[in-house]
Structure formats: C-alpha cells, structure tokens
Motif scaffolding. Structure first.
Motif, PDB file in Angstrom:
ATOM      1  N   CYS B 185       0.841  -1.214   0.000  1.00  0.00           N
ATOM      2  CA  CYS B 185       0.000   0.000   0.000  1.00  0.00           C
ATOM      3  C   CYS B 185       0.871   1.256   0.000  1.00  0.00           C
ATOM      4  CB  CYS B 185      -0.898   0.023   1.235  1.00  0.00           C
ATOM      5  SG  CYS B 185      -2.336  -0.985   1.026  1.00  0.00           S
ATOM      6  N   GLY B 189       0.691   4.091  -2.799  1.00  0.00           N
ATOM      7  CA  GLY B 189       0.460   5.495  -2.431  1.00  0.00           C
ATOM      8  C   GLY B 189       1.581   6.391  -2.937  1.00  0.00           C
ATOM      9  N   THR B 190       2.820   5.905  -2.773  1.00  0.00           N
ATOM     10  CA  THR B 190       3.982   6.684  -3.224  1.00  0.00           C
ATOM     11  C   THR B 190       3.965   6.842  -4.748  1.00  0.00           C
ATOM     12  OG1 THR B 190       5.256   5.838  -1.374  1.00  0.00           O
ATOM     13  CG2 THR B 190       6.513   6.771  -3.189  1.00  0.00           C
ATOM     14  N   GLY B 193       0.885   9.068  -5.792  1.00  0.00           N
ATOM     15  CA  GLY B 193       1.174  10.445  -5.373  1.00  0.00           C
ATOM     16  C   GLY B 193       2.291  11.053  -6.209  1.00  0.00           C
ATOM     17  N   CYS B 214      -4.321  11.108  -0.854  1.00  0.00           N
ATOM     18  CA  CYS B 214      -3.879   9.809  -1.382  1.00  0.00           C
ATOM     19  C   CYS B 214      -2.746   9.256  -0.518  1.00  0.00           C
ATOM     20  CB  CYS B 214      -3.435   9.974  -2.833  1.00  0.00           C
ATOM     21  SG  CYS B 214      -2.650   8.536  -3.535  1.00  0.00           S
ATOM     22  N   TYR B 215      -1.738  10.113  -0.268  1.00  0.00           N
ATOM     23  CA  TYR B 215      -0.629   9.703   0.603  1.00  0.00           C
ATOM     24  C   TYR B 215      -1.168   9.263   1.966  1.00  0.00           C
ATOM     25  CZ  TYR B 215       3.266  11.594  -2.231  1.00  0.00           C
ATOM     26  OH  TYR B 215       4.207  11.817  -3.188  1.00  0.00           O
ATOM     27  N   PHE B 218      -3.410   5.845   1.914  1.00  0.00           N
ATOM     28  CA  PHE B 218      -2.591   4.633   1.821  1.00  0.00           C
ATOM     29  C   PHE B 218      -1.731   4.498   3.078  1.00  0.00           C
ATOM     30  CE2 PHE B 218      -3.441   4.740  -2.811  1.00  0.00           C
ATOM     31  CZ  PHE B 218      -3.771   3.407  -2.992  1.00  0.00           C
TER      32      PHE B 218
END
Lengths: 100, 250
Positions: B185, B189-190, B193, B214-215, B218
């Motif tokens: 996850c 996310g990384t 993003g 988003c960051y 996650f």
C-alpha cells in the motif's frame, strides 16, 4: 544445500531404485509442496515432509511406501544438527512477540 | 496554509501508530540486539514519523519561506534514512547470501545518498521534485517498498503450505501477509502520489489536496496493517488461529 537435505537424498537413493538425480528431484518437489527449500530446511522439518509429503511423491514415481522405508528415511536425520538460522520466519516471529 | 481535516486526522493516526510502534520495537531491539528489529524501528521513525508526519506538519503549519524551506530537510532526511533501512531489511532478512540482492541494496543506498546530497547542495528539499530527479526519487522509494511487499507475499505463500503441515504458526504466517500489504500500500500510495504530483498543476489547490489525501489514505491503511502485524491484539491473534484451524481441517 543443508546437511539434512543431503542426508535424506543419499538415504532415498540407497533405499529405492531412484538414481541420484531422481532422488534429489523428488525431495525438492516434496519440499516445494511443503513451502520449504533445500538450503535452509532443518531435520525436524524434513521429518514432517517424510511423514506427510514423500509417500505421495514416491508413489507417483512407482516407489512403494512402507514402514521400513519410512524408518530408514527418518533415521537419515539422526545426528544432523538443527541449524540456528535467523530465517525470515524467525525474524517475523520475534517482531510479533510484542503483541498483547 | 491549508489544513484538510480528513488528511490531518489520517496523518495524526499514522504518526501515533508509527511512533508507538517504533518505541516498542526499539524496546525489543534493546533486548535482542538483532539487526532486523533495529531496521524496522528506523523504517517506522524515518518514513512514518518524519517522512509523513513531520512533512505534513511543516507544510500545513509553517508559512512558506526560508523557515519552511529549512525544516523541509527534516522529512527528506528521515525518508532517506528510513528507505535505506527498508532496502537493508529486505536484503538481510530474505536474501542475505544473494550477491544480486546485496548489489540492489547498495545501489539503492547510493541513489538515496546522492539524492540527499543533491538536495542539500541546492539548498532546497523541493529540488527532489524537479524533472527527472523526481522520477528517480519516486522510483527508489516505491521500488524499496514494492520489493519488500513482493518478498513478503512470496514468503507468505510458502508459510501457508508449511502451516497446512503443522510446520508454521498461523499468526506468524499472517504477519507476512500484513507486512506485504503494508509495504504494498505504501508503494502504491507513493507511486500514485508521485505521478500525480508531477502531472497535475501545482497551483491548483484541489489536485494538491487530493495528492495529500492519497498519501494519507494509503499511509493510514499501511499503519493499521503494520500495527496488526507487529503489535497484534490478543483478540486478533485468536481470530487468526481459529480461522487457520478451520482452513487446515477443511
């Protein structure tokens, strides 16, 4: 390869009509079914593989399974030291020891 | 300064979980003196507390200017140290004897060190978001997390087979799934993003808020799975064991 693996393969080769390549291949397939690998498997893990996985694997290669063969294979693990390896399983077991 | 309440809550929970988790894992490391414990604690402190928490607090609470710019190095340094520890953890735990894994980890460390030095030389942490540098940093962050997730899922598959033969504990087996989910996850996310940050206009507030959300989203999910993995409540452990018992007997 671990000593336990080598000893089991040698024992299987002596006790059955399988040649070296077939014996090692059979043990490797058994280990894969058990989620283990030849490099890090321990004697205690191999005893379970001998008991629960190898009978089916050997039967599929036309080798009859009997108590004598089971004893000979299990005996191959006598005297093999349990290696104290910091396996991923040991690491993750430790890391979870903080739980409630 | 623009503080979105959901993002603030997500980041607060994430910081709390990672701070408490790191504190307890450091306590474990003091007893065992084993490298994996130390590395996991550094990952939590570096990426969780500094990389996400401090980064958010600085961008949300400190007015843009020289102070914010200077404080911006704190999260960058935290992330880089944490990422270096994550690459090391995956190498040392899953493939300690593999020259390829060692080479990959050393390569990642070199990139992380180079990026940090580059940012320091420019005098701004935002330099890491410039053109191709941005893709390199996003790649080395997401790559480290993705590698960790792939190894954990692979090992989880093996542990499930062991469990059916009575060779592995259900809770330890589940821990690999949780760790894989947590790092997977974080990698997602990384990546999302990182891509969005580059492609969406920086001046528009709505996309930037969505990136932060988003960051945080996650990150929050990672934090929960992380908590269940390494600080599992008794009820959760019992639930996992009872489910495993049903699965094995079926």
């Amino acid at each position: 390869m671990s000593d336990a693996f080598e000893r089991l393969c040698e024992s299987l080769e002596r006790a059955t009509p399988l040649d070296r390549l077939a014996a090692r291949g059979t043990v490797r397939i058994g280990l894969r079914h058990a989620g283990l690998d030849a490099q890090s498997v321990t004697p205690s893990q191999l005893r379970v593989v001998i008991d629960k996985v190898l009978p089916t694997e050997l039967a599929s290669r036309g080798v009859e399974w009997n108590d004598d063969l089971a004893d000979r294979l299990a005996t191959s693990q006598d005297g093999v030291e349990e290696r104290d390896v910091d396996s991923p399983e040991a690491v993750f077991e430790r890391l979870g020891s903080l739980g409630a | 300064m623009c503080v979105s309440i959901p993002t603030f809550l997500f980041v607060s929970v994430f910081m709390l979980v990672t701070t408490l988790g790191a504190r307890r894992i450091l306590g474990l490391w003091r007893r065992t003196r084993q490298l994996p414990e130390l590395l996991i604690a550094i990952v939590m402190l570096g990426i969780g507390v500094f990389g996400v928490g401090v980064s958010y607090l600085v961008s949300a609470l400190v007015p843009a200017g020289p102070v914010q710019s200077a404080l911006g190095f704190l999260p960058i340094a935290g992330v880089h140290v944490g990422m270096a520890a994550l690459w090391a953890f995956t190498w040392k735990v899953y493939r300690p004897d593999s020259p390829a894994a060692r080479g990959t980890a050393f390569g990642a460390w070199a990139v992380l060190a180079g990026l940090l030095l580059y940012a320091l030389s420019t005098g701004s942490a935002r330099a890491l978001h410039d053109s191709s540098i941005h893709w390199l940093s996003t790649g080395v962050y997401a790559g480290g997390m993705a590698w960790s997730a792939i190894e954990a899922f692979r090992y989880w598959g093996a542990m499930r087979k062991r469990m059916r033969l009575g060779l592995a504990d259900a809770v330890t087996t589940n821990r690999f799934l949780l760790w894989g989910t947590a790092t997977g996850c974080a990698a997602l996310g990384t990546s999302i993003g990182g891509v969005a940050q580059r492609l969406l206009p920086a001046s528009d507030g709505a996309p930037q808020a969505a990136i932060m959300l988003c960051y945080a989203g996650f990150g929050l999910f990672s934090a929960v799975t992380f908590w269940l993995a390494f600080l599992p409540p008794r009820a959760y452990q019992e639930w996992i064991r009872s489910r495993a018992g049903l699965e094995v007997s079926a």
